[in-house]
Scaffold this active site. Structure first.
Site, PDB file in Angstrom:
ATOM      1  N   HIS A 168      63.488  44.146  38.672  1.00 31.35           N
ATOM      2  CA  HIS A 168      62.987  45.382  38.081  1.00 31.35           C
ATOM      3  C   HIS A 168      62.429  45.299  36.610  1.00 31.35           C
ATOM      4  O   HIS A 168      61.749  45.754  36.004  1.00 31.35           O
ATOM      5  CB  HIS A 168      64.065  46.336  38.019  1.00 31.35           C
ATOM      6  CG  HIS A 168      64.449  46.924  39.388  1.00 31.35           C
ATOM      7  ND1 HIS A 168      64.939  46.670  40.377  1.00 31.35           N
ATOM      8  CD2 HIS A 168      64.338  48.545  39.671  1.00 31.35           C
ATOM      9  CE1 HIS A 168      65.115  47.569  41.375  1.00 31.35           C
ATOM     10  NE2 HIS A 168      64.668  48.475  40.785  1.00 31.35           N
ATOM     11  N   CYS A 203      66.332  39.863  37.370  1.00 29.91           N
ATOM     12  CA  CYS A 203      66.043  40.914  38.068  1.00 29.91           C
ATOM     13  C   CYS A 203      64.833  41.595  38.392  1.00 29.91           C
ATOM     14  O   CYS A 203      63.958  41.660  37.356  1.00 29.91           O
ATOM     15  CB  CYS A 203      66.936  42.167  37.823  1.00 29.91           C
ATOM     16  SG  CYS A 203      66.985  43.930  38.787  1.00 29.91           S
ATOM     17  N   ASP A 205      63.477  43.617  49.307  1.00 32.55           N
ATOM     18  CA  ASP A 205      63.955  43.611  48.366  1.00 32.55           C
ATOM     19  C   ASP A 205      65.264  44.775  48.662  1.00 32.55           C
ATOM     20  O   ASP A 205      65.098  45.483  49.669  1.00 32.55           O
ATOM     21  CB  ASP A 205      63.303  44.025  47.009  1.00 32.55           C
ATOM     22  CG  ASP A 205      64.062  44.532  45.756  1.00 32.55           C
ATOM     23  OD1 ASP A 205      64.961  43.788  45.407  1.00 32.55           O
ATOM     24  OD2 ASP A 205      63.793  45.690  45.168  1.00 32.55           O
ATOM     25  N   SER A 206      66.036  44.986  47.674  1.00 28.30           N
ATOM     26  CA  SER A 206      67.087  45.932  47.962  1.00 28.30           C
ATOM     27  C   SER A 206      66.380  47.443  47.815  1.00 28.30           C
ATOM     28  O   SER A 206      66.753  48.397  48.424  1.00 28.30           O
ATOM     29  CB  SER A 206      68.048  46.164  46.989  1.00 28.30           C
ATOM     30  OG  SER A 206      67.557  45.973  45.832  1.00 28.30           O
ATOM     31  N   GLU A 266      64.254  52.577  37.631  1.00 23.29           N
ATOM     32  CA  GLU A 266      64.223  53.280  38.776  1.00 23.29           C
ATOM     33  C   GLU A 266      63.898  54.766  38.654  1.00 23.29           C
ATOM     34  O   GLU A 266      63.285  55.655  38.982  1.00 23.29           O
ATOM     35  CB  GLU A 266      65.156  53.301  39.843  1.00 23.29           C
ATOM     36  CG  GLU A 266      65.497  52.119  40.518  1.00 23.29           C
ATOM     37  CD  GLU A 266      64.911  52.134  41.769  1.00 23.29           C
ATOM     38  OE1 GLU A 266      64.767  52.852  42.244  1.00 23.29           O
ATOM     39  OE2 GLU A 266      64.504  50.864  42.309  1.00 23.29           O
ATOM     40  N   CYS A 277      64.198  39.587  45.586  1.00 20.38           N
ATOM     41  CA  CYS A 277      65.730  40.301  44.958  1.00 20.38           C
ATOM     42  C   CYS A 277      66.237  39.135  44.426  1.00 20.38           C
ATOM     43  O   CYS A 277      66.801  38.394  45.203  1.00 20.38           O
ATOM     44  CB  CYS A 277      66.053  40.968  45.894  1.00 20.38           C
ATOM     45  SG  CYS A 277      67.707  41.872  45.308  1.00 20.38           S
TER      46      CYS A 277
HETATM   47  N1  DGL Z   1      65.988  44.179  42.547  1.00 15.72           N
HETATM   48  C1  DGL Z   1      67.187  43.800  42.467  1.00 15.72           C
HETATM   49  C2  DGL Z   1      67.306  42.013  41.854  1.00 15.72           C
HETATM   50  O1  DGL Z   1      66.378  41.697  41.589  1.00 15.72           O
HETATM   51  C3  DGL Z   1      68.295  44.638  41.803  1.00 15.72           C
HETATM   52  C4  DGL Z   1      68.351  45.973  42.065  1.00 15.72           C
HETATM   53  C5  DGL Z   1      69.573  46.197  42.929  1.00 15.72           C
HETATM   54  O2  DGL Z   1      70.482  46.294  42.137  1.00 15.72           O
HETATM   55  O3  DGL Z   1      69.485  46.348  43.944  1.00 15.72           O
HETATM   56  O4  DGL Z   1      68.409  41.806  41.595  1.00 15.72           O
END
Ligand code: DGL
Length: 274
Positions: A193, A191, A14-15, A159, A78
């Protein structure tokens, strides 16, 4: 027939930390699978970066997971990286090992639910602007009434630890009141998150609409593919590892919120010599 490399780990990336919600679902459904997680915290967020830059990051991370860590499969945990780089990675590593993105399993679940006529997406800017969800959903089911909204404040808000409180309620309500998200039968939390604020979103809608996220659906997809390919592990030998490209105590704190108290992040700078 079980393949020789079925004992190898599953790579997840993931990012940053958000993909831990997917890793958590995988670890619950497939406890015998050894996981190697990589969070690219040095380059987070991906949500407002260009597709080309995300492809570049994703290729390096997938090389690390496949070649250095010898992962038998990769999960792109992600949505943004799945939207920007899935096809690119699949072509770059063609035929070597399975690569699973978080978007296709959600698309599959949405189109097979006959009660869903109008579906909305909330996601990062890059995911929305990529048009990936729209294209994949409407190609498979042209009769869907599809609508979307970029919600860039949500990932950083989570976050920073703002969830289940007055700040998160206000931000979530502000977004969900927007015109594109009215009269929905279902909403895609596009997303990784957003799993953390799933209950708050559910409360906003009074549980009236169906929510889709990339946790259990993606874990089920991975299970199906590992079994189909003879890659499922029946007895793990090693512990999981959670690598990040940049380490701070705040990442460690957030990781606990996404994965539980026992998680220990390890710094691993795969960008050092590039
Ligand atoms: N976790 C990323 C996603 O699912 C989003 C977070 C980011 O912008 O890096 O898109």
């Amino acid at each position: 027939m079980k393949k020789e490399n079925s004992k190898q780990p599953v790579g997840i990336f993931d990012s940053g930390i958000g993909g831990l919600t997917v890793a958590n679902a995988i670890s619950k459904l497939l406890p015998e699978e050894e996981l190697i997680y990589f969070g690219d915290t040095a380059h987070m967020p991906y949500g407002d970066k260009s597709k080309d830059l995300i492809k570049h990051y994703a290729l390096k991370i997938s090389d690390f997971l496949l070649n250095e860590k010898k992962c038998k499969a990769i999960v792109i945990a992600c949505n943004t990286a799945s939207a920007a780089a899935y096809e690119y990675l699949r072509d770059a590593h063609k035929g070597i090992r399975p690569i699973i993105n978080v978007i296709d399993p959600i698309v599959e679940a949405v189109i097979s639910d006959e009660h869903i006529h109008r579906v909305g997406l909330i996601a990062t800017k890059t995911t929305v602007h990529s048009g990936t969800y729209k294209e994949k959903l409407l190609r498979r089911k042209a009769s869907l009434d599809y609508t979307e909204l970029a919600t860039p404040l949500l990932a950083p808000m989570i976050e920073e630890g703002f969830y289940n409180d007055s700040i998160s309620h206000t931000v979530i309500e502000r977004y969900l009141k927007e015109e594109p998200l009215q009269n929905l039968d279902a909403l895609i939390l596009g997303c990784t998150h957003y799993v953390i604020i799933r209950d708050e979103i559910n409360q906003y809608y009074d549980q009236r609409i169906k929510l889709f996220d990339s946790t259990d659906i993606v874990a089920e997809k991975l299970k199906y593919i590992l079994e189909k390919e003879g890659l499922a592990n029946d007895k793990r030998q090693n512990a999981d590892h959670f690598y990040v490209s940049d380490f701070t105590s705040s990442f460690q704190k957030t990781a606990r919120m996404f994965y539980g108290d026992k998680i220990i992040l390890e710094k691993c700078d795969i960008w050092q010599n590039s």
